[in-house]
Design an enzyme around this catalytic site. Structure first.
Site, PDB file in Angstrom:
ATOM      1  N   ASP A   7       0.831  -1.196   0.000  1.00 19.40           N
ATOM      2  CA  ASP A   7       0.000   0.000   0.000  1.00 19.40           C
ATOM      3  C   ASP A   7       0.873   1.256   0.000  1.00 19.40           C
ATOM      4  OD1 ASP A   7      -2.315  -1.512   0.118  1.00 19.40           O
ATOM      5  OD2 ASP A   7      -2.455  -1.421   2.303  1.00 19.40           O
ATOM      6  N   TYR A  45       6.690  -8.407   8.460  1.00 17.44           N
ATOM      7  CA  TYR A  45       6.350  -6.995   8.608  1.00 17.44           C
ATOM      8  C   TYR A  45       6.615  -6.531  10.034  1.00 17.44           C
ATOM      9  CZ  TYR A  45       3.425  -7.758   4.417  1.00 17.44           C
ATOM     10  OH  TYR A  45       2.972  -8.080   3.164  1.00 17.44           O
ATOM     11  N   ASP A  63      -6.681   1.917   8.406  1.00 16.24           N
ATOM     12  CA  ASP A  63      -5.375   2.581   8.470  1.00 16.24           C
ATOM     13  C   ASP A  63      -5.593   4.092   8.383  1.00 16.24           C
ATOM     14  OD1 ASP A  63      -5.941   3.087   5.796  1.00 16.24           O
ATOM     15  OD2 ASP A  63      -4.272   1.910   4.997  1.00 16.24           O
ATOM     16  N   ARG A 101      -3.646  -4.711   7.871  1.00 18.05           N
ATOM     17  CA  ARG A 101      -4.703  -3.757   8.269  1.00 18.05           C
ATOM     18  C   ARG A 101      -5.880  -4.492   8.888  1.00 18.05           C
ATOM     19  NH1 ARG A 101      -6.933  -1.158   3.608  1.00 18.05           N
ATOM     20  NH2 ARG A 101      -5.823  -2.587   2.238  1.00 18.05           N
TER      21      ARG A 101
END
Length: 236
Positions: free
Chosen positions: A48, A76, A90, A182
């Site tokens: 993203d 991540y 988010d 997310r």
């Protein structure tokens, strides 16, 4: 560099860039170097715009490896803000709900994070590239249409608590293809009897390619422009 046989280039994607932005810049640099109008370049695993970190870009025949690369596990480091939710899970959208968060301590956070380990069903964000009736879900969502997406199986191999600073919770996660961090933030808020949304995300690894193996966009462009080419001049 051998762009035809194929190069696999790790990029540290900057904040605010789409994955396509990075591909476009790399493709343009290769086209200028080879003096061609078209050249095949693609990426393995979308990031993203609000995320940074490892983005794998493949050139030439190496684009055939994209599916294999993006099916590998990913790592991540994520930070969520507790006590508030957004429609996109988010910072893309404004806060739409606030909840108590002061009851959350380190022990609760660790326990909630550990509960994600293993296989489970995850409902993707409506602000995502999941296809609905042939269109991307985010296109409907941005037009105000309500969607009810189906849960999909995901696999989370590792989750490591890093810190809890006020309402900001940071953790590391290793997961399989199709996992939305997310959506994990949304579900984490629910597990903690609160709300949560993602405020920072950095992909640190895809397969065996980590941040330390990646180039900045500028360094990648310089490398493409300056390194010796090791393939025939005639690529048509």
């Amino acid at each position: 560099m051998d762009f035809i046989t194929g190069e696999i280039i790790g990029i540290d994607k900057p904040l605010g860039w789409t994955s396509f932005d990075a591909v476009k810049r790399i493709r343009g640099a290769i086209q200028r170097r080879l003096h061609v109008k078209k050249f095949k370049v693609g990426h393995a695993g979308t990031l993203d715009p609000l995320a940074t970190g490892v983005l794998i870009i493949c050139t030439g025949r190496a684009t055939k490896k994209i599916e294999e690369i993006q099916s590998g596990k990913k790592e991540y480091v994520a930070t969520v803000s507790l006590g508030a939710t957004t429609p996109s899970f988010d910072l893309e959208t404004e806060i739409d709900g606030v909840y108590p968060w002061e009851h959350i301590d380190e022990e609760m956070a660790k326990s909630a994070l550990e509960s994600f380990i293993g296989q489970s069903m995850q409902v993707p964000p409506v602000f995502s590239a999941v296809k609905v009736e042939g269109k991307r879900a985010y296109k409907y969502a941005r037009n105000g249409r309500e969607l009810e997406l189906k849960a999909k199986p995901v696999n989370i191999e590792e989750v490591e608590f890093i810190s809890l600073d006020g309402r900001e919770l940071t953790f590391r996660v290793v997961c399989g293809k199709g996992t939305y961090i997310r959506a994990m933030a949304r579900d984490l808020g629910l597990k903690l009897n609160s709300g949560a949304h993602l405020i920072a995300l950095r992909r640190t690894k895809i397969g065996n390619i980590g941040i330390g193996d990646c180039l900045s966009i500028d360094d990648a462009l310089e490398k493409i422009a300056s390194e010796e080419l090791t393939f025939p001049d005639n690529i048509n």
